[in-house]
Scaffold this motif. Structure first.
Motif, PDB file in Angstrom:
ATOM      1  N   LEU A 229       0.938  -1.180   0.052  1.00 37.21           N
ATOM      2  CA  LEU A 229      -0.176   0.091   0.039  1.00 37.21           C
ATOM      3  C   LEU A 229       0.862   1.312   0.088  1.00 37.21           C
ATOM      4  O   LEU A 229       1.702   1.332   0.837  1.00 37.21           O
ATOM      5  CB  LEU A 229      -0.843  -0.206   1.357  1.00 37.21           C
ATOM      6  N   ALA A 230       0.709   2.046  -1.282  1.00 36.31           N
ATOM      7  CA  ALA A 230       1.658   3.404  -1.257  1.00 36.31           C
ATOM      8  C   ALA A 230       0.921   4.308  -0.594  1.00 36.31           C
ATOM      9  O   ALA A 230      -0.248   4.697  -1.076  1.00 36.31           O
ATOM     10  CB  ALA A 230       1.883   3.444  -2.684  1.00 36.31           C
ATOM     11  N   VAL A 231       1.282   5.050   0.378  1.00 36.23           N
ATOM     12  CA  VAL A 231       0.874   6.057   1.275  1.00 36.23           C
ATOM     13  C   VAL A 231       1.618   7.422   0.809  1.00 36.23           C
ATOM     14  O   VAL A 231       2.588   7.607   1.378  1.00 36.23           O
ATOM     15  CB  VAL A 231       0.614   5.701   2.501  1.00 36.23           C
TER      16      VAL A 231
ATOM     17  N   PRO B 210       5.566  -6.324 -11.548  1.00 32.18           N
ATOM     18  CA  PRO B 210       5.071  -7.575 -12.368  1.00 32.18           C
ATOM     19  C   PRO B 210       3.512  -7.504 -12.257  1.00 32.18           C
ATOM     20  O   PRO B 210       2.953  -7.047 -11.140  1.00 32.18           O
ATOM     21  CB  PRO B 210       5.771  -8.770 -11.696  1.00 32.18           C
ATOM     22  N   ALA B 211       2.660  -8.521 -13.159  1.00 29.27           N
ATOM     23  CA  ALA B 211       1.491  -8.533 -13.017  1.00 29.27           C
ATOM     24  C   ALA B 211       0.916  -9.043 -11.851  1.00 29.27           C
ATOM     25  O   ALA B 211      -0.277  -8.859 -11.411  1.00 29.27           O
ATOM     26  CB  ALA B 211       1.094  -9.419 -14.357  1.00 29.27           C
ATOM     27  N   ASN B 212       1.417  -9.938 -11.169  1.00 25.75           N
ATOM     28  CA  ASN B 212       0.864 -10.725 -10.019  1.00 25.75           C
ATOM     29  C   ASN B 212       1.341  -9.920  -8.566  1.00 25.75           C
ATOM     30  O   ASN B 212       0.774 -10.422  -7.819  1.00 25.75           O
ATOM     31  CB  ASN B 212       1.507 -12.187  -9.975  1.00 25.75           C
ATOM     32  N   ALA B 213       1.527  -8.734  -8.835  1.00 24.82           N
ATOM     33  CA  ALA B 213       1.709  -8.162  -7.566  1.00 24.82           C
ATOM     34  C   ALA B 213       0.758  -7.258  -7.328  1.00 24.82           C
ATOM     35  O   ALA B 213      -0.244  -7.166  -8.321  1.00 24.82           O
ATOM     36  CB  ALA B 213       2.996  -6.763  -7.753  1.00 24.82           C
ATOM     37  N   GLN B 214       0.557  -6.925  -6.079  1.00 28.07           N
ATOM     38  CA  GLN B 214      -0.633  -6.403  -5.651  1.00 28.07           C
ATOM     39  C   GLN B 214      -0.250  -4.788  -4.995  1.00 28.07           C
ATOM     40  O   GLN B 214       0.772  -4.652  -4.359  1.00 28.07           O
ATOM     41  CB  GLN B 214      -1.437  -6.935  -4.435  1.00 28.07           C
ATOM     42  N   LEU B 215      -1.067  -3.691  -5.479  1.00 23.03           N
ATOM     43  CA  LEU B 215      -0.595  -2.584  -5.167  1.00 23.03           C
ATOM     44  C   LEU B 215      -1.804  -1.602  -5.076  1.00 23.03           C
ATOM     45  O   LEU B 215      -2.858  -1.698  -5.643  1.00 23.03           O
ATOM     46  CB  LEU B 215       0.238  -2.013  -6.146  1.00 23.03           C
TER      47      LEU B 215
ATOM     48  N   ALA C 258      -4.958  -4.213  -4.979  1.00 19.64           N
ATOM     49  CA  ALA C 258      -5.320  -5.302  -6.039  1.00 19.64           C
ATOM     50  C   ALA C 258      -4.484  -5.687  -6.897  1.00 19.64           C
ATOM     51  O   ALA C 258      -2.992  -4.960  -7.084  1.00 19.64           O
ATOM     52  CB  ALA C 258      -6.586  -4.623  -6.626  1.00 19.64           C
ATOM     53  N   ARG C 259      -4.225  -6.775  -7.718  1.00 17.92           N
ATOM     54  CA  ARG C 259      -3.275  -7.237  -8.693  1.00 17.92           C
ATOM     55  C   ARG C 259      -3.149  -6.211  -9.822  1.00 17.92           C
ATOM     56  O   ARG C 259      -4.407  -5.680 -10.264  1.00 17.92           O
ATOM     57  CB  ARG C 259      -3.568  -8.578  -9.220  1.00 17.92           C
ATOM     58  N   MET C 260      -2.109  -6.087 -10.290  1.00 16.49           N
ATOM     59  CA  MET C 260      -1.770  -4.954 -11.503  1.00 16.49           C
ATOM     60  C   MET C 260      -2.497  -5.475 -12.366  1.00 16.49           C
ATOM     61  O   MET C 260      -3.131  -4.707 -13.407  1.00 16.49           O
ATOM     62  CB  MET C 260      -0.465  -5.006 -11.588  1.00 16.49           C
TER      63      MET C 260
ATOM     64  N   HIS D 138      -5.926  -2.655 -13.483  1.00 20.66           N
ATOM     65  CA  HIS D 138      -5.602  -1.739 -12.096  1.00 20.66           C
ATOM     66  C   HIS D 138      -4.183  -0.883 -12.381  1.00 20.66           C
ATOM     67  O   HIS D 138      -4.272   0.008 -11.845  1.00 20.66           O
ATOM     68  CB  HIS D 138      -5.621  -2.986 -11.032  1.00 20.66           C
ATOM     69  N   ARG D 139      -3.361  -1.805 -13.313  1.00 19.13           N
ATOM     70  CA  ARG D 139      -2.011  -0.834 -13.464  1.00 19.13           C
ATOM     71  C   ARG D 139      -2.379   0.424 -13.968  1.00 19.13           C
ATOM     72  O   ARG D 139      -1.971   1.701 -13.755  1.00 19.13           O
ATOM     73  CB  ARG D 139      -1.178  -1.767 -14.374  1.00 19.13           C
TER      74      ARG D 139
END
Length: 363
Positions: A165-167, A199-204, A226-228, A237-238
């Protein structure tokens, strides 16, 4: 192991090897469904390229594919030899130990060695196979195995996909300009690079914070974690994250509600914890907490200490921007949660520091 062994023998840079593990480990998660390296050899055989494999697997593939045009290449400095030890595990049992000894005796007998050699395995003396194989190969053995052990432990952590989670601080000071660029513009540039790097499987996910950003809180969720590659309407989501990061400048203003935002982000990631991922909070700020109605620093630290769960770790990675950032506080928050603290002295440094903080992750 081979890379560390070679670097140790030649006085090379071990740090560069550790850094190179990051993208390799994170890409490895996408290969978990592979049953072995045979699939990669087949891909290279059909489409070209290079695959890393063992001599035994390579020879077995050639034996089954007489028309293959694959060739083998071995580093001139040598290679690590695969080892297949036997150990008695579980409850103490003399029967199990006796059975293990019988198996070991069978494998090391003349007949056993002949069978293994026929399957492409070398003996304990590492001598080249009588027929086939890649010839004589020097053995690379790390002089300091503890370095490799630590690297493998870090590799295991890094191989899990990111869930972060980027804050991002959107207080008024983020509009300050230095050398022709505002802190917010540099942050948006850094975020753009980082989002494309995942990567696509990362969640951010993405939150913004200042003071009273809406609905009685100092923070606002702009995009959920959520997944990219998750589909969102007619996009993914990306793409939504890229759009949101570019729009941060439109909500810049107000003070810095740091403490309440940190605690809320930590709790959010802990409550939605994914045990298959590395869960973290990535916090970027250029100031110190100046929300008079927020919890105190001591209350924040005490609460983080009390609510930590070793089975659900959530490191907070902090990034302080310019000398206006309260770096002492950020370091305390990161250290307490098992994260790292980073510092960008100027807006121009933000992209490099931000991307480096995300690439290194925790551990």
């Amino acid at each position: 192991m081979a890379a560390f062994a070679e670097a140790q023998s030649r006085g090379g840079d071990l740090t560069s090897i550790s850094a190179a593990l990051v993208p390799v480990a994170q890409a490895q998660y996408g290969n978990l469904k592979e049953t072995g390296s045979t699939g990669r050899i087949q891909t290279v055989d059909a489409d070209g390229g290079t695959a890393v494999t063992t001599e035994q697997t390579f020879e077995a593939y050639l034996a089954a594919h007489a028309d293959s045009r694959l060739t083998a290449s071995v580093p001139s400095s040598g290679s690590v030899f695969m080892d297949y030890p036997m150990a008695s595990v579980g409850a103490d049992s003399s029967a199990a130990v006796d059975a293990g000894k019988l198996l070991a005796a069978a494998l090391t007998s003349d007949t056993g060695r002949s069978v293994l050699a026929g399957l492409g395995f070398r003996g304990a003396d590492q001598a080249p196979p009588v027929a086939g194989g890649v010839g004589k190969v020097g053995s690379l053995v790390p002089s300091d195995p503890t370095v490799v052990t630590k690297a493998l432990a870090r590799y295991e952590i890094l191989s899990r996909p990111s869930r972060a989670l980027a804050v991002v601080d959107v207080s008024g000071s983020m509009d300050y300009m230095q050398d022709g660029v505002t802190r917010m513009a540099a942050t948006a540039q850094a975020g753009d690079i980082a989002i494309r790097m995942f990567p696509a499987n990362a969640q951010l996910g993405l939150w913004a914070f200042s003071v009273d950003l809406g609905e009685g809180t100092d923070y606002r969720e702009l995009e959920p974690v959520a997944r990219m590659d998750a589909t969102e309407g007619d996009t993914d989501h990306r793409s939504k994250l890229l759009s949101r990061i570019d729009s941060l400048s439109s909500i810049v203003g107000g003070g810095t509600g740091l403490y309440d935002s940190v605690l809320a982000a930590y709790r959010s990631m802990q409550q939605t914890y994914d045990p298959a991922s590395i869960n973290s909070v990535i916090l970027l700020t250029d100031g110190a907490n100046d929300d008079p109605s927020s919890i105190s620093l001591q209350e924040l630290l005490d609460t983080l200490t009390r609510e930590q769960d070793p089975t659900r770790p959530v490191p907070i990675i902090t990034i302080g921007v310019t000398d206006d950032a309260d770096t002492d506080v950020l370091e305390q928050i990161s250290a307490l949660t098992g994260g790292n603290s980073h510092f960008a002295p100027t807006p121009a440094d933000i992209p490099k520091v931000f991307v480096g903080a995300i690439s290194g992750r925790a551990g």
